[in-house]
Motif scaffolding. Structure first.
Motif, PDB file in Angstrom:
ATOM      1  N   PHE A   7     -41.547  -3.625 -29.230  1.00 47.53           N
ATOM      2  CA  PHE A   7     -40.640  -2.494 -29.440  1.00 47.53           C
ATOM      3  C   PHE A   7     -40.142  -2.455 -30.882  1.00 47.53           C
ATOM      4  CE2 PHE A   7     -40.388  -3.285 -24.887  1.00 47.53           C
ATOM      5  CZ  PHE A   7     -40.490  -2.008 -24.373  1.00 47.53           C
ATOM      6  N   ALA A   8     -39.750  -1.236 -31.284  1.00 43.23           N
ATOM      7  CA  ALA A   8     -39.101  -0.977 -32.576  1.00 43.23           C
ATOM      8  C   ALA A   8     -39.979  -1.499 -33.722  1.00 43.23           C
ATOM      9  CB  ALA A   8     -37.692  -1.545 -32.585  1.00 43.23           C
ATOM     10  N   GLN A  60     -38.573  -8.732 -17.814  1.00 48.83           N
ATOM     11  CA  GLN A  60     -37.407  -7.868 -18.013  1.00 48.83           C
ATOM     12  C   GLN A  60     -36.075  -8.614 -17.932  1.00 48.83           C
ATOM     13  OE1 GLN A  60     -37.814  -4.239 -15.687  1.00 48.83           O
ATOM     14  NE2 GLN A  60     -39.764  -3.753 -16.662  1.00 48.83           N
ATOM     15  N   PHE A  62     -33.789 -11.415 -20.360  1.00 52.99           N
ATOM     16  CA  PHE A  62     -33.767 -12.054 -21.677  1.00 52.99           C
ATOM     17  C   PHE A  62     -34.243 -13.496 -21.565  1.00 52.99           C
ATOM     18  CE2 PHE A  62     -30.544  -8.670 -22.203  1.00 52.99           C
ATOM     19  CZ  PHE A  62     -31.147  -8.002 -23.255  1.00 52.99           C
ATOM     20  N   PHE A  78     -39.051  -8.022 -29.326  1.00 51.06           N
ATOM     21  CA  PHE A  78     -38.343  -6.921 -29.980  1.00 51.06           C
ATOM     22  C   PHE A  78     -37.292  -7.467 -30.932  1.00 51.06           C
ATOM     23  CE2 PHE A  78     -37.081  -7.446 -25.434  1.00 51.06           C
ATOM     24  CZ  PHE A  78     -35.834  -8.018 -25.604  1.00 51.06           C
ATOM     25  N   PRO A  80     -33.326  -7.686 -32.504  1.00 54.84           N
ATOM     26  CA  PRO A  80     -32.004  -7.649 -31.875  1.00 54.84           C
ATOM     27  C   PRO A  80     -31.618  -6.211 -31.529  1.00 54.84           C
ATOM     28  CG  PRO A  80     -31.976  -9.171 -33.717  1.00 54.84           C
ATOM     29  CD  PRO A  80     -33.316  -8.480 -33.750  1.00 54.84           C
ATOM     30  N   LEU A  81     -30.805  -6.058 -30.498  1.00 57.42           N
ATOM     31  CA  LEU A  81     -30.543  -4.756 -29.892  1.00 57.42           C
ATOM     32  C   LEU A  81     -29.522  -3.965 -30.704  1.00 57.42           C
ATOM     33  CD1 LEU A  81     -30.288  -6.149 -26.266  1.00 57.42           C
ATOM     34  CD2 LEU A  81     -32.327  -5.504 -27.548  1.00 57.42           C
ATOM     35  N   THR A  82     -29.713  -2.647 -30.757  1.00 55.70           N
ATOM     36  CA  THR A  82     -28.823  -1.804 -31.573  1.00 55.70           C
ATOM     37  C   THR A  82     -28.477  -0.501 -30.864  1.00 55.70           C
ATOM     38  OG1 THR A  82     -30.734  -0.873 -32.736  1.00 55.70           O
ATOM     39  CG2 THR A  82     -29.658  -2.745 -33.772  1.00 55.70           C
ATOM     40  N   GLY A  83     -28.211  -0.589 -29.561  1.00 58.34           N
ATOM     41  CA  GLY A  83     -27.833   0.619 -28.824  1.00 58.34           C
ATOM     42  C   GLY A  83     -26.352   0.925 -28.959  1.00 58.34           C
ATOM     43  N   GLY A  84     -25.913   1.873 -28.144  1.00 48.49           N
ATOM     44  CA  GLY A  84     -24.502   2.215 -28.088  1.00 48.49           C
ATOM     45  C   GLY A  84     -24.106   3.230 -29.127  1.00 48.49           C
TER      46      GLY A  84
ATOM     47  N   HIS B  51     -35.959   2.722 -26.103  1.00 53.41           N
ATOM     48  CA  HIS B  51     -35.490   1.725 -25.144  1.00 53.41           C
ATOM     49  C   HIS B  51     -36.668   1.099 -24.413  1.00 53.41           C
ATOM     50  CE1 HIS B  51     -35.560   3.770 -21.014  1.00 53.41           C
ATOM     51  NE2 HIS B  51     -36.194   4.576 -21.816  1.00 53.41           N
ATOM     52  N   MET B  55     -36.335  -2.298 -17.930  1.00 53.84           N
ATOM     53  CA  MET B  55     -35.356  -3.341 -18.251  1.00 53.84           C
ATOM     54  C   MET B  55     -34.002  -2.734 -18.613  1.00 53.84           C
ATOM     55  SD  MET B  55     -35.465  -6.510 -20.928  1.00 53.84           S
ATOM     56  CE  MET B  55     -33.950  -7.465 -21.231  1.00 53.84           C
ATOM     57  N   ILE B 112     -18.783  -1.038 -23.264  1.00 58.37           N
ATOM     58  CA  ILE B 112     -19.469  -0.628 -24.497  1.00 58.37           C
ATOM     59  C   ILE B 112     -19.771  -1.849 -25.369  1.00 58.37           C
ATOM     60  CG2 ILE B 112     -17.343   0.017 -25.748  1.00 58.37           C
ATOM     61  CD1 ILE B 112     -20.824   1.701 -26.008  1.00 58.37           C
ATOM     62  N   LEU B 115     -22.794  -3.414 -23.734  1.00 57.24           N
ATOM     63  CA  LEU B 115     -23.962  -2.538 -23.868  1.00 57.24           C
ATOM     64  C   LEU B 115     -24.610  -2.723 -25.244  1.00 57.24           C
ATOM     65  CD1 LEU B 115     -24.103   1.158 -22.784  1.00 57.24           C
ATOM     66  CD2 LEU B 115     -24.969   0.477 -25.004  1.00 57.24           C
ATOM     67  N   LYS B 116     -23.775  -2.872 -26.263  1.00 55.49           N
ATOM     68  CA  LYS B 116     -24.285  -3.016 -27.637  1.00 55.49           C
ATOM     69  C   LYS B 116     -25.209  -4.217 -27.793  1.00 55.49           C
ATOM     70  CE  LYS B 116     -22.008  -0.017 -30.443  1.00 55.49           C
ATOM     71  NZ  LYS B 116     -22.636   0.682 -31.579  1.00 55.49           N
ATOM     72  N   THR B 117     -24.910  -5.293 -27.073  1.00 54.46           N
ATOM     73  CA  THR B 117     -25.654  -6.541 -27.299  1.00 54.46           C
ATOM     74  C   THR B 117     -26.600  -6.893 -26.163  1.00 54.46           C
ATOM     75  OG1 THR B 117     -23.843  -7.804 -26.320  1.00 54.46           O
ATOM     76  CG2 THR B 117     -23.829  -7.557 -28.719  1.00 54.46           C
ATOM     77  N   ASP B 118     -26.451  -6.263 -24.994  1.00 56.21           N
ATOM     78  CA  ASP B 118     -27.198  -6.706 -23.817  1.00 56.21           C
ATOM     79  C   ASP B 118     -28.102  -5.643 -23.202  1.00 56.21           C
ATOM     80  OD1 ASP B 118     -25.133  -8.696 -24.257  1.00 56.21           O
ATOM     81  OD2 ASP B 118     -25.676  -9.507 -22.302  1.00 56.21           O
ATOM     82  N   ALA B 119     -28.107  -4.434 -23.743  1.00 59.12           N
ATOM     83  CA  ALA B 119     -29.004  -3.403 -23.205  1.00 59.12           C
ATOM     84  C   ALA B 119     -30.079  -3.109 -24.263  1.00 59.12           C
ATOM     85  CB  ALA B 119     -28.220  -2.136 -22.870  1.00 59.12           C
ATOM     86  N   PRO B 120     -31.351  -3.119 -23.848  1.00 59.79           N
ATOM     87  CA  PRO B 120     -32.442  -3.010 -24.827  1.00 59.79           C
ATOM     88  C   PRO B 120     -32.659  -1.591 -25.357  1.00 59.79           C
ATOM     89  CG  PRO B 120     -33.351  -3.305 -22.627  1.00 59.79           C
ATOM     90  CD  PRO B 120     -31.851  -3.394 -22.490  1.00 59.79           C
ATOM     91  N   PHE B 121     -31.840  -1.248 -26.348  1.00 60.45           N
ATOM     92  CA  PHE B 121     -31.990  -0.004 -27.106  1.00 60.45           C
ATOM     93  C   PHE B 121     -32.140  -0.365 -28.577  1.00 60.45           C
ATOM     94  CE2 PHE B 121     -29.342   1.424 -23.515  1.00 60.45           C
ATOM     95  CZ  PHE B 121     -29.974   2.599 -23.133  1.00 60.45           C
ATOM     96  N   TRP B 122     -32.877   0.472 -29.295  1.00 60.22           N
ATOM     97  CA  TRP B 122     -33.011   0.294 -30.746  1.00 60.22           C
ATOM     98  C   TRP B 122     -32.880   1.653 -31.423  1.00 60.22           C
ATOM     99  CZ3 TRP B 122     -36.258  -1.697 -27.054  1.00 60.22           C
ATOM    100  CH2 TRP B 122     -36.175  -3.084 -26.875  1.00 60.22           C
ATOM    101  N   LYS B 123     -32.233   1.641 -32.596  1.00 61.85           N
ATOM    102  CA  LYS B 123     -32.011   2.880 -33.357  1.00 61.85           C
ATOM    103  C   LYS B 123     -32.835   2.865 -34.638  1.00 61.85           C
ATOM    104  CE  LYS B 123     -27.095   3.718 -32.291  1.00 61.85           C
ATOM    105  NZ  LYS B 123     -26.251   2.521 -32.256  1.00 61.85           N
ATOM    106  N   VAL B 135     -32.296   0.267 -37.666  1.00 63.08           N
ATOM    107  CA  VAL B 135     -30.930  -0.247 -37.827  1.00 63.08           C
ATOM    108  C   VAL B 135     -30.907  -1.733 -37.465  1.00 63.08           C
ATOM    109  CG1 VAL B 135     -28.560  -0.053 -36.949  1.00 63.08           C
ATOM    110  CG2 VAL B 135     -29.934   2.003 -37.340  1.00 63.08           C
ATOM    111  N   GLU B 136     -30.210  -2.511 -38.282  1.00 59.75           N
ATOM    112  CA  GLU B 136     -30.093  -3.949 -37.999  1.00 59.75           C
ATOM    113  C   GLU B 136     -28.880  -4.219 -37.128  1.00 59.75           C
ATOM    114  OE1 GLU B 136     -30.311  -6.435 -41.433  1.00 59.75           O
ATOM    115  OE2 GLU B 136     -31.962  -5.272 -42.279  1.00 59.75           O
ATOM    116  N   ALA B 137     -29.019  -5.213 -36.267  1.00 55.80           N
ATOM    117  CA  ALA B 137     -27.894  -5.596 -35.404  1.00 55.80           C
ATOM    118  C   ALA B 137     -26.768  -6.156 -36.257  1.00 55.80           C
ATOM    119  CB  ALA B 137     -28.355  -6.625 -34.382  1.00 55.80           C
TER     120      ALA B 137
END
Lengths: 84, 153
Positions: A7-8, A60, A62, A78, A80-84, B51, B55, B112, B115-123, B135-137
């Motif tokens: 990913f990413a 699925q 970690f 992947f 490190p995660l960057t959602g939210g 995402h 997962m 929130i 979610l920032k650290t534990d849900a697999p999303f990337w920007k 974007v870096e964590a």
């Protein structure tokens, strides 16, 4: 066989979002798999060169370098995660 | 029993509809709300959110479960968008409903933060000069998440 998902920026560098491969004999942990994957091509080597910048999941959830892996697993690599 | 709504979607969400869906439940005295949106930055045109299908939903359920173990919540709503979003567009909605404000507000922040650290999303950011950048964590996000691990006494 195992499925490896990227990913990413890891996907951008490897050049594919998924691949299926045979688990080589002796590769039984995520850490050992990363070392094996890095040997597959220069693109893999570039993407996986700095494991400290990577995160991973096995089936699925970690995972850490010592997490066991087995045939049939879905492994994702992947940043490190960057959602939210 | 906590009413749970979790959605990962490209479409925008309707805050009024999401609020109305939980506000009518008996026993609710307060609802915490967080909305994250695309922040304007120098030359930023858009964010693209990626995402890990499958997962992501599991991770969001696990985070919601953690919150419902820590506070007496009547409802949790988490909606996270994916795809390309422009400046000012909403990215994420978190609602937490409880009998009292402390649980509602604390759970909203917890959800929130995790979610920032534990849900697999990337920007990925795209800029007006045609460039793009993943974007870096942030270390501060990890610290915010870990702050919840400290026993509260």
């Amino acid at each position: 066989m195992i499925t490896v998902l990227y990913f990413a920026w890891v996907r951008d560098r490897v050049g594919t979002d998924a691949e299926t491969l045979a688990l080589p004999a002796g590769v039984t942990t995520l850490g050992a798999l990363l070392t094996h994957l890095a040997s597959l091509s220069p693109r893999h080597a570039n993407a996986l060169a700095r494991p400290e910048l990577l995160r991973a999941a096995v089936n699925q959830l970690f995972a850490r370098p010592e997490t066991p892996i087995a045939p049939g697993d879905e492994i994702a690599i992947f940043p490190p995660l960057t959602g939210g | 029993m906590t009413r749970l709504k979790i959605s990962v979607q490209a479409a925008d969400f309707d805050l009024a509809a999401e609020y109305a869906a939980i506000a009518t439940q008996p026993g609710i005295g307060g609802i915490g709300c967080f909305i994250g949106q695309v922040r304007a930055g120098s030359d930023l045109i858009s964010l693209t959110l990626e995402h890990y299908p499958g997962m992501t939903e599991k991770a969001l359920h696990a985070i919601a479960h953690q919150a419902s173990q820590r506070w007496p919540l009547h409802a949790i709503t988490i909606i996270h968008r994916i795809g390309t979003l422009t400046i000012g567009q909403p990215i994420v909605l978190v609602l937490a409903a409880a009998a009292h404000r402390h649980a509602a507000l604390s759970a909203t922040q917890f959800l929130i933060d995790w979610l920032k650290t534990d849900a697999p999303f990337w920007k990925q950011e795209r800029f007006s000069d045609g460039g793009s950048h993943w974007v870096e964590a942030r270390q501060s996000d990890q610290q915010a998440r870990q702050a919840w691990d400290i026993p509260l006494g």
